[in-house]
Design an enzyme around this catalytic site. Structure first.
Site, mmCIF file in Angstrom:
data_model
loop_
_atom_site.group_PDB
_atom_site.id
_atom_site.type_symbol
_atom_site.label_atom_id
_atom_site.label_comp_id
_atom_site.label_asym_id
_atom_site.label_seq_id
_atom_site.Cartn_x
_atom_site.Cartn_y
_atom_site.Cartn_z
ATOM 1 N N ARG A 1 75.588 -50.219 19.854
ATOM 2 C CA ARG A 1 74.396 -51.073 19.898
ATOM 3 C C ARG A 1 74.707 -52.319 19.078
ATOM 4 N NH1 ARG A 1 68.922 -47.689 19.029
ATOM 5 N NH2 ARG A 1 69.776 -47.355 16.937
ATOM 6 N N ASP B 1 68.699 -49.400 13.335
ATOM 7 C CA ASP B 1 67.480 -49.982 13.907
ATOM 8 C C ASP B 1 66.313 -49.927 12.933
ATOM 9 O OD1 ASP B 1 67.160 -47.277 13.893
ATOM 10 O OD2 ASP B 1 66.418 -47.100 15.944
ATOM 11 N N ASP C 1 70.014 -35.192 8.740
ATOM 12 C CA ASP C 1 69.131 -35.567 7.645
ATOM 13 C C ASP C 1 68.433 -34.342 7.055
ATOM 14 O OD1 ASP C 1 67.814 -35.126 9.989
ATOM 15 O OD2 ASP C 1 66.701 -37.000 10.008
#
Length: 919
Positions: free
Chosen positions: A672, A746, A833
Site C-alpha cells: 500500500r 493507515d 496484537d
C-alpha cells in the site's frame, strides 16, 4: 573642320540642323528648372503666409491652425483618450519614483543592519571560541581530577594455560571440591563471553552406548547455543555427555573413568569440565557412582550424599521431552484453583525397611531409641487415615495395580504409564512426593520425575523429606512453587494444605508452571539452565540476546514532506523543547560487570528470582515479575518523579529522569505504497522521533520510481523473509531506542496525541501504552472467551496498531513466548496484537494503559483493512481461547483507568496544578 565651315556658311547641311537642336534642348531644360523652382519655393511660402493671416480673423474661436494652449488641444475629440493615458502614466511614474526612493531608504537601513549583524557574528564567534576553550579546559581539569581519584583500568589479560597444564593444585580430598579449589578461573575472565566447548560423543567409545534420543537432542541444543564454540583452546568450560545409556548396555565404572581420563582436554584431573548424565526414565541408575570424576562437575538426576558436592555438582531435571516440544493443548488450565482431589499419591515401595502391616510405635517412642531409618510406615498410616476420614476427597495408593516401574532401594516406585499418571495429576490440587527412605540418597530420578510431572500439569508438589536436593535448589526458590515438609510433620500435612488460600495456591501453581516451562520442559531449557547455573556461579554476565539483522531495501528519498495541519496542529499543548541534535541511541546495558548475588534474589511482587537463563538484552529492561529471570536482573530504570511543579512547567519538558530520550516508529505495511507515503509524511516534524523502521511484509519489492518523503529522520525499509504479522515485533538491530511506537500504515494520530502517549509510557515503561482499547468477555452460553471491540468504560487490551511498548518485549515475543502462539498468528494472519497483550499481562500482572484519542484514527480514503472482514472477529475469538489454553489461564486484566490530557489544555494557577489528570 567641315562642320565648322558649314556653320559659318549659314548652317547649310546636316551640321546646322544639329546645332539648332542642341540649342533648343538647352532652353527647354532651363525653363523647366525655373518652373520647378517657382513651384517648390514660392508656392509653400505663399501658402504659409495665407494660412497665418487666416488665423488673425476676428472670430478667435474659429481658428483652425496655429499654436494653441495645452488644454485647448484636448478639446479635439480624437485625442481625448490619448490625454487621459498621458495623465495616468504621469501619475504612475510619480508613484514609482516615490517607491524607488522608499526602497533605497530601506536598502540603506538593511545595509546598516547587515553590517551590525556581521559585527555581532564576529563577536559571537569570538565568544564561542572562548566558551570552547573554557569547556576544553574544564574537561581537561575534570579528567585530571578523575585520574587522580581513579586508577587506570584495562581489560584483564586472557590467560590460556597449556594443554597439559594441571592448573591449581588438587585438593586433598576430591569430595571437598568447590569452585575456589577445583575450578580454574583463569580460563574464564569476565570479558571472555563464557565460551563452552562440547565434546562430540561419537568420537569416544561410550558414545556408541548412549540413548539415541538423548544424544540427538543434546547435540541439537548444543549447536544452537550462543555460548558453544568450536575452538577448544579458548574454552572456559568443557561439556561431555555420558548418559543415558541404552537399555541392555552396562558400562563398568573403571572403563568409564578410563575413557573420561582420555578426553583431549581433561588435563589429568578434569578441571573446568562438566559431565552430564541425562535420564529419560525413572529407573535410571547412578551411572557415575564409584567413578572418579576428579575436579570435573557432575550434572545428573540421581546423587548419593557421598557423591554429591554442594555448590559444585548440579542436580538436573530428567529429560522427559527428548525430541518433542510439550503439547500445550494437553496441559490443563490453572483454574479452577480447587480440583477433584485435595492430594493424590500412587507408588509402591519394593524394598522397605519395615512392613506397613507391622504396628508402628509412636514418634515419641521411636525418638527415645535409635533414630528411625525412615517414616514410611507412619506416612502410610497417616495418609490412609486422612483418606478414610472423608473430610476431603483424596486418593492414596501404596500398591500398584500393574507392575511398578524399577526403582532404587528405599525409593517409591512409579505406578502405571506416564499418560495414566498425568490424568490423575490433572485432577489433583496437590501432588505428594515421598522422598526415598535412605537418608544417604540425596535425590533420585524417580523423585525428579514425580516433580516434573506435577509441575507440568499444575499440581502443586508437596515434598515429604527436607533432606532432598531439588533440581537447581541453590538458585531456584522452591518455596514459591512447592511445599517441602519434613517427614515428622506428616500428621500436619492435611491441616497445612487446607490452610492455603486460593490466591496463594494459584500463585504457587503459576510459578510452578513458569519454572517447568523455563528450566525443565525441553532439552534446550535443561542445557541452557546447566550453563546458566555455572556462569552465574562464576559471576560472568550473560551474553546479549541476538538482535534480528535487518536487510535494508534500497530506496530513494528526497520528496519534500509537507506538514498536515490536521496532524501537526497541537492546539494549546506545548510539546516541549524539540531536539535539534541528530538521532541518538538509548543508553545501553550499563551493569554488565556489576551484578551481584543480591540482585538475583530481589523480590518483585510474588515472583522469586534465581539466575539468568537467557542472555540479557542490550538495554536495561527486566520486568517486575517472572520476566526478570529471563533478562538481565536489573529492573526497569525508574522514570518519573522529580521536584514537582506546575502544569506549565511540566509541559515545558518531556519529564522523567532521561529528558533526551527518543522513540522509534515501527510501521508494518503490505503493498500500500500511497497509504504508506501519506503516513510517513504525517510524521514530519514529530519531536523525539529517532528513526522510522518500515517492515516491508510483501515479497514484492517497492516500485523503483517510488520517491520516499524526507521527514528529517532516517527511514529504514526492512525486508522480511516471509509475510508474517510476527515481523511487527522482531527486535530489529536498527531499533536503537528502548521505546517503540508500533503503528499501522493507515493509522491517523496527531502529533500531540503521540507525544502525550510517549509521556505516559515513560512513567509506565513496563506497560503497553496506546490508543485503541479492547476487552475480552466470557460467553456464558458457549463457555468460552470472546473478543469485543465495542466502546466501553472497561478495557483489557490496547491494540498495537498504535501503541508504545519496550523493546524488551520484542525479545520475549520473538524468542521466549511459546512457538505455538506465533504459529497461530501465522495461520490466521491475525491476532498478533492480542498475543502481545497476553504476553505483557502475563509477565507484569498489570493491565495496559489507554491514552485518550479521537474515537477513530483510521483514514477514510484508505483501502479496506483486514479488520473490516466478518471472519476477522471470529478468528480473534479463536485466538483468545487458544492463547488461554497455552498459558493455562486468562492473563488479561480489566481496568477502567485511562489517561487524558485535560490538564495540558487547561489554564490553571501553578499552585492548583499537581499532576496531569487521570480519568
Amino acid at each position: 573642320m567641315t562642320g565648322y565651315t558649314m556653320l559659318r556658311n549659314g548652317g547649310v547641311g546636316n551640321g546646322g540642323q544639329t546645332c539648332m537642336l542642341r540649342w533648343s534642348n538647352r532652353i527647354r531644360l532651363t525653363w523647366l528648372s525655373f518652373t520647378l523652382f517657382i513651384i517648390l519655393v514660392f508656392f509653400p511660402l505663399i501658402a504659409h503666409y495665407y494660412l497665418t493671416t487666416l488665423d488673425e480673423a476676428d472670430e478667435a474661436g474659429k481658428r483652425i491652425f496655429g499654436p494653441r494652449a495645452g488644454n485647448e488641444l484636448c478639446e479635439v475629440k480624437h485625442v481625448l483618450d490619448l490625454c487621459r493615458i498621458r495623465e495616468s502614466v504621469s501619475e504612475e511614474l510619480l508613484q514609482l519614483e516615490a517607491k524607488r526612493q522608499e526602497l533605497n531608504s530601506e536598502i540603506a537601513k538593511l545595509n546598516l543592519k547587515i553590517e551590525a549583524c556581521k559585527k555581532s557574528i564576529e563577536n559571537a564567534k569570538q565568544d564561542l571560541l572562548q566558551l570552547k576553550n573554557v569547556i576544553s579546559q574544564t574537561e581537561h581539569s575534570y579528567k585530571e581530577l578523575m585520574a587522580q581519584n581513579q586508577p587506570k583500568l584495562s581489560l584483564p589479560i586472557r590467560l590460556l594455560p597449556e594443554k597439559d597444564d594441571a592448573g591449581l593444585p588438587p585438593p586433598k580430598v576430591l569430595r571437598s571440591c568447590r569452585l575456589h579449589n577445583c575450578f580454574d578461573y583463569s580460563r574464564c575472565p569476565l570479558t571472555s563471553g563464557f565460551p563452552v566447548y562440547v565434546y562430540d560423543s561419537d568420537q569416544f567409545a561410550f558414545g556408541s552406548y548412549l540413548d539415541p534420543l538423548v544424544k540427538q537432542a543434546f547435540q541439537a541444543t548444543a549447536r544452537a547455543n550462543v555460548y558453544v564454540t568450536d575452538n577448544a583452546d579458548i574454552a572456559c568450560l568443557y561439556v561431555i555427555l555420558v548418559g543415558e545409556m541404552q537399555e541392555p548396555v552396562v558400562l563398568r565404572p573403571a572403563d568409564l573413568e578410563k575413557q573420561l581420563s582420555s578426553l583431549p582436554h581433561w588435563r589429568t584431573d578434569g578441571h573446568n569440565h562438566v559431565v552430564i548424565n541425562l535420564s529419560r526414565k525413572s529407573d535410571t541408575q547412578n551411572l557415575l557412582y564409584n567413578v572418579s570424576t576428579g575436579r570435573a562437575m557432575v550434572a545428573q538426576s540421581t546423587f548419593y550424599a557421598a557423591q554429591y558436592r554442594p555448590g559444585f555438582d548440579l542436580v538436573v531435571s530428567p529429560l522427559v521431552h527428548a525430541m518433542s516440544e510439550p503439547n500445550f493443548m494437553e496441559i490443563p488450565p490453572q483454574v479452577p484453583v480447587k480440583r477433584k482431589y485435595l492430594f493424590t499419591f500412587q507408588g509402591e515401595k519394593i524394598e522397605s525397611l519395615r512392613s506397613s502391616l507391622q504396628e508402628a510405635r509412636s514418634f515419641e517412642e521411636e525418638m527415645e531409641g535409635d533414630p528411625p531409618a525412615d517414616y514410611d510406615d507412619r506416612i502410610i498410616a497417616t495418609l490412609k487415615a486422612v483418606q478414610d476420614s472423608k473430610l476431603d476427597q483424596v486418593l492414596v495408593e501404596f500398591t500398584c495395580k500393574n507392575q511398578p516401574k524399577p526403582s532404587l532401594p528405599t525409593e517409591w516406585a512409579l505406578c502405571g504409564e506416564r499418560e495414566d499418571r498425568l490424568e490423575l495429576l490433572k485432577l489433583s490440587t496437590f501432588a505428594l512426593i515421598i522422598t526415598p527412605g535412605d537418608p544417604h540418597l540425596v535425590i533420585s530420578s524417580g523423585c525428579a520425575t514425580r516433580l516434573f510431572e506435577a509441575l507440568e500439569v499444575g499440581a502443586v508438589p508437596v515434598v515429604l523429606g527436607e533432606q532432598v536436593q531439588l533440581p537447581y535448589q541453590d538458585m531456584l526458590q522452591w518455596s514459591e512453587a512447592a511445599l517441602v515438609v519434613p517427614k515428622p510433620r506428616v500428621t500436619e500435612v492435611h491441616f497445612l494444605l487446607r490452610s492455603l488460600s486460593d490466591s496463594d495456591l494459584l500463585a504457587m501453581r503459576r510459578q510452578g508452571r513458569f519454572l517447568w516451562e523455563t528450566y525443565f520442559s525441553t532439552a534446550d531449557s535443561i542445557f541452557n539452565t546447566v550453563l546458566a547455573m555455572i556462569r552465574t556461579r562464576i559471576q560472568i554476565p550473560a551474553a546479549p540476546i541476538r538482535e534480528e539483522a535487518a536487510a535494508e531495501i534500497p530506496h530513494r528519498s528526497g520528496k519534500a514532506a509537507g506538514t498536515d495541519p490536521n496532524m501537526a496542529d497541537n492546539g494549546d499543548l506545548d510539546l516541549g523543547p524539540v531536539e535539534t541534535e541528530p538521532p541518538y541511541a538509548s543508553p545501553r546495558y550499563l551493569r554488565n560487570f556489576t551484578l551481584t548475588v543480591t540482585d538475583f534474589y530481589r523480590s518483585w511482587n510474588s515472583a522469586p528470582g534465581p539466575f539468568h537463563l537467557f542472555p540479557h538484552t542490550p538495554f536495561d529492561p527486566v520486568l517486575p515479575s517472572e520476566a526478570k529471570f529471563l533478562g538481565s536482573g536489573t529492573g526497569f530504570r525508574p522514570i518519573g518523579g522529580g521536584a514537582g511543579g506546575s502544569g506549565k512547567e511540566f509541559q515545558a519538558a518531556l519529564g522523567g529522569n532521561v529528558p533526551r530520550e527518543q522513540f522509534t516508529v515501527v510501521m508494518l505495511t503490505y503493498e500500500r505504497e500511497e497509504v504508506l507515503m501519506n503516513s510517513l509524511e504525517r510524521l514530519n516534524g514529530l519531536p523525539y522521533l529517532n528513526k522510522v523502521v518500515v517492515v516491508w511484509n510483501s515479497p514484492k519489492l517497492p516500485s523503483e520510481d517510488l520517491l520516499w518523503p524526507d521527514i528529517g529522520v532516517p527511514i529504514m525499509v526492512v525486508r522480511t523473509e516471509k509475510n508474517s504479522l510476527n515481523n511487527r515485533f522482531l527486535p530489529w538491530n536498527e531499533i536503537e531506542t528502548e521505546a517503540i511506537l508500533s503503528i499501522d500504515d493507515d493509522a491517523h494520530l496527531r502529533h500531540d496525541e503521540i507525544m502525550f502517549g510517549f509521556r505516559v509510557w515513560r512513567e509506565a515503561r513496563d506497560r503497553i501504552v496506546g490508543f485503541p482499547g479492547r476487552y475480552h468477555a466470557w460467553d456464558i452460553p458457549h463457555q468460552s472467551w470472546l473478543y469485543n471491540s465495542n466502546y466501553s468504560c472497561e478495557l483489557s487490551m490496547v491494540l498495537t496498531g498504535a501503541a508504545f511498548f519496550h523493546k524488551y518485549y520484542a525479545y520475549l515475543y520473538s524468542y521466549v513466548m511459546p512457538q505455538a502462539i506465533r504459529d497461530m498468528v501465522d495461520e490466521y494472519i491475525n491476532c498478533e496484537d492480542i498475543a502481545m497483550n497476553f504476553l505483557v499481562s502475563h509477565i507484569t500482572r498489570k493491565p495496559p494503559i489507554k491514552v485518550t484519542s479521537r474515537w477513530t484514527f483510521r483514514c477514510p480514503g484508505c483501502p479496506q483493512a483486514l479488520s473490516h472482514d466478518d471472519s476477522h472477529f471470529h478468528e480473534r475469538h479463536k485466538c483468545i481461547n487458544f492463547f488461554v489454553k497455552v498459558y493455562g489461564y486468562m492473563p488479561l486484566l480489566y481496568t477502567q483507568f485511562r489517561v487524558d490530557s485535560v490538564l495540558f489544555k487547561t489554564r490553571l494557577p501553578h499552585d492548583k496544578t499537581k499532576c496531569f489528570k487521570f480519568i
